[in-house]
Design a protein around this motif. Structure first.
Motif, PDB file in Angstrom:
ATOM      1  N   GLY A  56       0.791  -1.214   0.000  1.00  0.00           N
ATOM      2  CA  GLY A  56       0.000   0.000   0.000  1.00  0.00           C
ATOM      3  C   GLY A  56       0.829   1.271   0.000  1.00  0.00           C
ATOM      4  N   LEU A  57       2.093   1.184  -0.426  1.00  0.00           N
ATOM      5  CA  LEU A  57       2.982   2.346  -0.432  1.00  0.00           C
ATOM      6  C   LEU A  57       2.843   3.180  -1.696  1.00  0.00           C
ATOM      7  CD1 LEU A  57       6.220   0.726   1.041  1.00  0.00           C
ATOM      8  CD2 LEU A  57       4.434   1.994   2.242  1.00  0.00           C
ATOM      9  N   VAL A  58       2.142   2.658  -2.677  1.00  0.00           N
ATOM     10  CA  VAL A  58       1.921   3.402  -3.914  1.00  0.00           C
ATOM     11  C   VAL A  58       0.512   3.083  -4.419  1.00  0.00           C
ATOM     12  CG1 VAL A  58       2.831   1.576  -5.411  1.00  0.00           C
ATOM     13  CG2 VAL A  58       2.888   3.945  -6.180  1.00  0.00           C
ATOM     14  N   ARG A  59      -0.129   4.068  -5.028  1.00  0.00           N
ATOM     15  CA  ARG A  59      -1.458   3.883  -5.590  1.00  0.00           C
ATOM     16  C   ARG A  59      -1.347   3.676  -7.093  1.00  0.00           C
ATOM     17  NH1 ARG A  59      -2.160   8.351  -2.098  1.00  0.00           N
ATOM     18  NH2 ARG A  59      -3.465   7.896  -0.275  1.00  0.00           N
ATOM     19  N   PRO A  60      -2.300   2.931  -7.678  1.00  0.00           N
ATOM     20  CA  PRO A  60      -2.257   2.712  -9.132  1.00  0.00           C
ATOM     21  C   PRO A  60      -2.336   4.007  -9.945  1.00  0.00           C
ATOM     22  CG  PRO A  60      -3.715   1.125  -8.081  1.00  0.00           C
ATOM     23  CD  PRO A  60      -3.346   2.123  -7.025  1.00  0.00           C
ATOM     24  N   THR A  61      -2.813   5.086  -9.339  1.00  0.00           N
ATOM     25  CA  THR A  61      -2.922   6.355 -10.066  1.00  0.00           C
ATOM     26  C   THR A  61      -1.613   7.151 -10.094  1.00  0.00           C
ATOM     27  OG1 THR A  61      -3.727   7.404  -8.039  1.00  0.00           O
ATOM     28  CG2 THR A  61      -5.380   6.571  -9.572  1.00  0.00           C
ATOM     29  N   GLU A  62      -0.601   6.706  -9.352  1.00  0.00           N
ATOM     30  CA  GLU A  62       0.641   7.468  -9.233  1.00  0.00           C
ATOM     31  C   GLU A  62       1.668   7.036 -10.281  1.00  0.00           C
ATOM     32  OE1 GLU A  62       1.280   8.713  -4.740  1.00  0.00           O
ATOM     33  OE2 GLU A  62       1.002   6.541  -4.906  1.00  0.00           O
ATOM     34  N   MET A  63       1.207   6.880 -11.506  1.00  0.00           N
ATOM     35  CA  MET A  63       2.085   6.359 -12.559  1.00  0.00           C
ATOM     36  C   MET A  63       3.202   7.341 -12.912  1.00  0.00           C
ATOM     37  SD  MET A  63      -0.740   4.494 -14.985  1.00  0.00           S
ATOM     38  CE  MET A  63      -1.974   5.768 -14.719  1.00  0.00           C
ATOM     39  N   LEU A  64       2.878   8.638 -12.989  1.00  0.00           N
ATOM     40  CA  LEU A  64       3.882   9.620 -13.386  1.00  0.00           C
ATOM     41  C   LEU A  64       5.004   9.708 -12.362  1.00  0.00           C
ATOM     42  CD1 LEU A  64       4.710  11.724 -15.460  1.00  0.00           C
ATOM     43  CD2 LEU A  64       3.416  13.436 -14.137  1.00  0.00           C
ATOM     44  N   ARG A  65       4.661   9.691 -11.070  1.00  0.00           N
ATOM     45  CA  ARG A  65       5.677   9.750 -10.020  1.00  0.00           C
ATOM     46  C   ARG A  65       6.575   8.520 -10.068  1.00  0.00           C
ATOM     47  NH1 ARG A  65       6.559   8.121  -4.720  1.00  0.00           N
ATOM     48  NH2 ARG A  65       4.635   6.900  -4.672  1.00  0.00           N
ATOM     49  N   VAL A  66       5.975   7.345 -10.208  1.00  0.00           N
ATOM     50  CA  VAL A  66       6.748   6.109 -10.276  1.00  0.00           C
ATOM     51  C   VAL A  66       7.638   6.102 -11.522  1.00  0.00           C
ATOM     52  CG1 VAL A  66       6.566   3.604 -10.594  1.00  0.00           C
ATOM     53  CG2 VAL A  66       5.121   4.747  -8.906  1.00  0.00           C
ATOM     54  N   TRP A  67       7.077   6.569 -12.653  1.00  0.00           N
ATOM     55  CA  TRP A  67       7.868   6.591 -13.894  1.00  0.00           C
ATOM     56  C   TRP A  67       9.112   7.451 -13.735  1.00  0.00           C
ATOM     57  CZ3 TRP A  67       8.891  10.855 -17.096  1.00  0.00           C
ATOM     58  CH2 TRP A  67       9.568  10.542 -18.278  1.00  0.00           C
ATOM     59  N   LYS A 107      -3.118  -2.924 -12.491  1.00  0.00           N
ATOM     60  CA  LYS A 107      -3.869  -2.919 -11.241  1.00  0.00           C
ATOM     61  C   LYS A 107      -5.037  -1.951 -11.311  1.00  0.00           C
ATOM     62  CE  LYS A 107      -4.162  -4.080  -6.796  1.00  0.00           C
ATOM     63  NZ  LYS A 107      -4.334  -5.478  -6.333  1.00  0.00           N
ATOM     64  N   ARG A 108      -4.816  -0.790 -11.912  1.00  0.00           N
ATOM     65  CA  ARG A 108      -5.871   0.216 -11.992  1.00  0.00           C
ATOM     66  C   ARG A 108      -7.055  -0.273 -12.810  1.00  0.00           C
ATOM     67  NH1 ARG A 108      -5.220   6.491 -14.121  1.00  0.00           N
ATOM     68  NH2 ARG A 108      -7.338   7.169 -13.585  1.00  0.00           N
ATOM     69  N   PHE A 109      -6.792  -1.058 -13.850  1.00  0.00           N
ATOM     70  CA  PHE A 109      -7.872  -1.525 -14.719  1.00  0.00           C
ATOM     71  C   PHE A 109      -8.345  -2.932 -14.374  1.00  0.00           C
ATOM     72  CE2 PHE A 109      -5.935   1.852 -17.242  1.00  0.00           C
ATOM     73  CZ  PHE A 109      -7.078   2.564 -17.638  1.00  0.00           C
ATOM     74  N   GLY A 110      -7.968  -3.412 -13.198  1.00  0.00           N
ATOM     75  CA  GLY A 110      -8.520  -4.652 -12.685  1.00  0.00           C
ATOM     76  C   GLY A 110      -7.859  -5.926 -13.161  1.00  0.00           C
ATOM     77  N   PHE A 111      -6.697  -5.830 -13.810  1.00  0.00           N
ATOM     78  CA  PHE A 111      -5.974  -7.031 -14.233  1.00  0.00           C
ATOM     79  C   PHE A 111      -4.945  -7.418 -13.171  1.00  0.00           C
ATOM     80  CE2 PHE A 111      -7.308  -4.935 -18.173  1.00  0.00           C
ATOM     81  CZ  PHE A 111      -7.987  -5.970 -18.787  1.00  0.00           C
ATOM     82  N   ASP A 112      -4.533  -8.683 -13.220  1.00  0.00           N
ATOM     83  CA  ASP A 112      -3.545  -9.169 -12.259  1.00  0.00           C
ATOM     84  C   ASP A 112      -2.155  -8.787 -12.743  1.00  0.00           C
ATOM     85  OD1 ASP A 112      -1.900 -10.487 -10.500  1.00  0.00           O
ATOM     86  OD2 ASP A 112      -3.074 -12.344 -10.509  1.00  0.00           O
TER      87      ASP A 112
END
Length: 479
Positions: A372-383, A441-446
């Protein structure tokens, strides 16, 4: 939870494993084929001899011995043992393997074994059986036990309800110390397998109101009431609490167990720290297997051949089509590859090194998602965080492989081509590895299943394109 807490430590068992005398040397040797002796005793010996032999085997050798028997022989061994010993034996096995063996038995024999298991292991085991098999076993169990097993089986394995046990010390807050001591004395045999360091105190409506350290009973008068001794308003979790929530709870608090309540605050059971650690390990193993293309989850070689083949093939067949793209890139630049054959030496190096960098990024993203240290919406920060690492590592790796290329071929332009290609492909790889799990993860895939194939295919395609594209542009310098 099967295969979690052996009743006898392996070291203790291994020190007393059965042995045979070597007449030529007079020395004692360990039995290295325990399945043969186990089967012989099941067919020719008494159940006491069989149980004594099995009890002297380490848990590892017990699992090994059963795995070497065919289904009919497994039935003979389990049916030759009493229910308690058979339950202990299968509790050392992976859940899927224990369920398979239980399904071989008739419902009466299987129910007798299930009856000897703790409530959480009962639920796990029944949940791995078909509905008809599970129901047939439940019909043979006492009604209250069957109802409890059905209720626990309704929860997912990674929920508090799916990990909790109902075996615990539970007392009413109006009871006196003398009542508790008398109850412990009268039911000592029933409580022998329960962690008795704490008792859970409920009111008349069965709502959890306190936790009682059992040592508190030693230093008080027997006329004291539990409501005056207990720790009030104890920490508890809902039965639907997730594995991630429980991991965080036990990381934050130094508890051995935590009570589980329903929406009304009624005590349902307790979750042990060991149970949470076990499920956390299982989740990590499951993610790893999925990332390697075992899409059905846990696999053992004792499972049916066609099932194992189908699970693997479902991923491998998709990967064939994904890799056609990488092959198409090579085909498009085949003239360049024929003109500079030395490029063929460095294509797998570029692909593999970039894939390793990408897999590191995937592992970090998967770990942070699970914690839970990152949210699926934080793609730009992770990138951006991954690109920052990629710029450094890509530069270092690019320079290193460029030096190797120059030493190998003597052409500095070949070093420039492969060095820039590896640098660029490393950036691509860490970008994909860091971001793709979040997108899936954001779009419900494994993400555990899909991240690996996507990363491998794209890094191969891009790596080949960078190398062959740059080589084509600089072809006159390379020939």
């Amino acid at each position: 939870m099967l295969a979690k807490l052996p009743h006898i430590s392996p070291s203790a068992k291994e020190s007393s494993m059965p042995s045979s005398e070597d007449p030529s040397s007079g020395t004692t040797q360990l039995d290295d084929r325990p399945w043969e002796e186990m089967l012989r005793l099941a067919q020719e010996g008494t159940h006491v001899q069989l149980e004594e032999y099995v009890s002297h085997l380490s848990t590892t050798d017990q699992a090994l011995a059963l795995s070497r028997l065919d289904e009919e022989q497994e039935m003979q061994v389990l049916e030759a043992m009493n229910a308690a010993d058979a339950a202990e034996l299968i509790s050392h096995l992976p859940e899927i393997e224990a369920a398979r063996m239980l399904a071989l038995l008739d419902s009466t024999t299987a129910a007798a074994i299930v009856h000897e298991l703790p409530s959480d292991e009962q639920a796990d085991l029944l949940g791995d059986l078909s509905d008809d098999q599970a129901e047939a076993i439940l019909e043979e169990l006492p009604q209250d036990e069957a109802e409890a097993a059905r209720e626990l089986s309704a929860y997912e394995d990674d929920e508090a309800g799916g990990m909790m046990v109902r075996e615990m010390l539970r007392f009413n807050d109006q009871m006196l110390v003398r009542d508790v001591i008398q109850d412990l004395s009268e039911h000592g045999e029933d409580y022998s397998d329960i962690d008795v360091r704490y008792a859970y105190v409920c009111d008349a409506e069965d709502r959890l109101v306190g936790v009682l350290p059992m040592q508190n009973l030693l230093f008080v008068k027997r006329a004291e009431q539990l409501s005056d001794l207990m720790i009030r308003d104890p920490l508890s979790v809902q039965a639907t609490a997730s594995l991630d929530d429980l991991i965080e709870l036990f990381d934050t608090h130094n508890y051995l167990a935590v009570p589980v309540v329903d929406e009304l605050g009624k005590l349902q059971g307790i979750v042990h720290r060991e149970a949470v650690q076990y499920e956390e390990t299982r989740a990590a193993e499951s993610d790893y297997l999925k990332s390697q293309g075992i899409v059905g989850g846990e696999e053992l070689r004792t499972m049916p051949l066609w099932l194992r083949a189908r699970r693997r093939l479902s991923w491998l067949s998709i990967n064939v089509f994904l890799n056609i793209g990488a092959a198409a890139v090579i085909a498009y630049f085949q003239d360049t590859l024929q003109a500079v054959i030395a490029l063929a030496v460095f294509l797998p190096i570029i692909s593999d090194m970039s894939g390793c960098s990408g897999n590191q990024a995937v592992a970090v993203s998967m770990r942070e998602l699970s914690l839970g240290l990152v949210r699926p919406t934080e793609m730009l920060r992770v990138w951006w965080q991954e690109v920052s690492v990629g710029l450094i590592n890509g530069s270092a790796l690019g320079i290193l492989v460029a030096i190797v290329a120059v030493l190998f071929d003597g052409n500095p332009y070949l070093g420039i081509v492969v060095g820039i290609a590896l640098f660029a492909n490393t950036i691509v790889a860490v970008s994909i590895g860091g971001v793709v799990p979040l997108v899936l993860k954001r779009f419900g895939f494994d993400p555990a299943v899909a991240s690996g194939p996507l990363l491998t295919t794209v890094t191969d395609m891009c790596g080949f394109f960078f190398v062959l594209g740059l080589a084509t542009a600089m072809l006159s310098k390379l020939i």
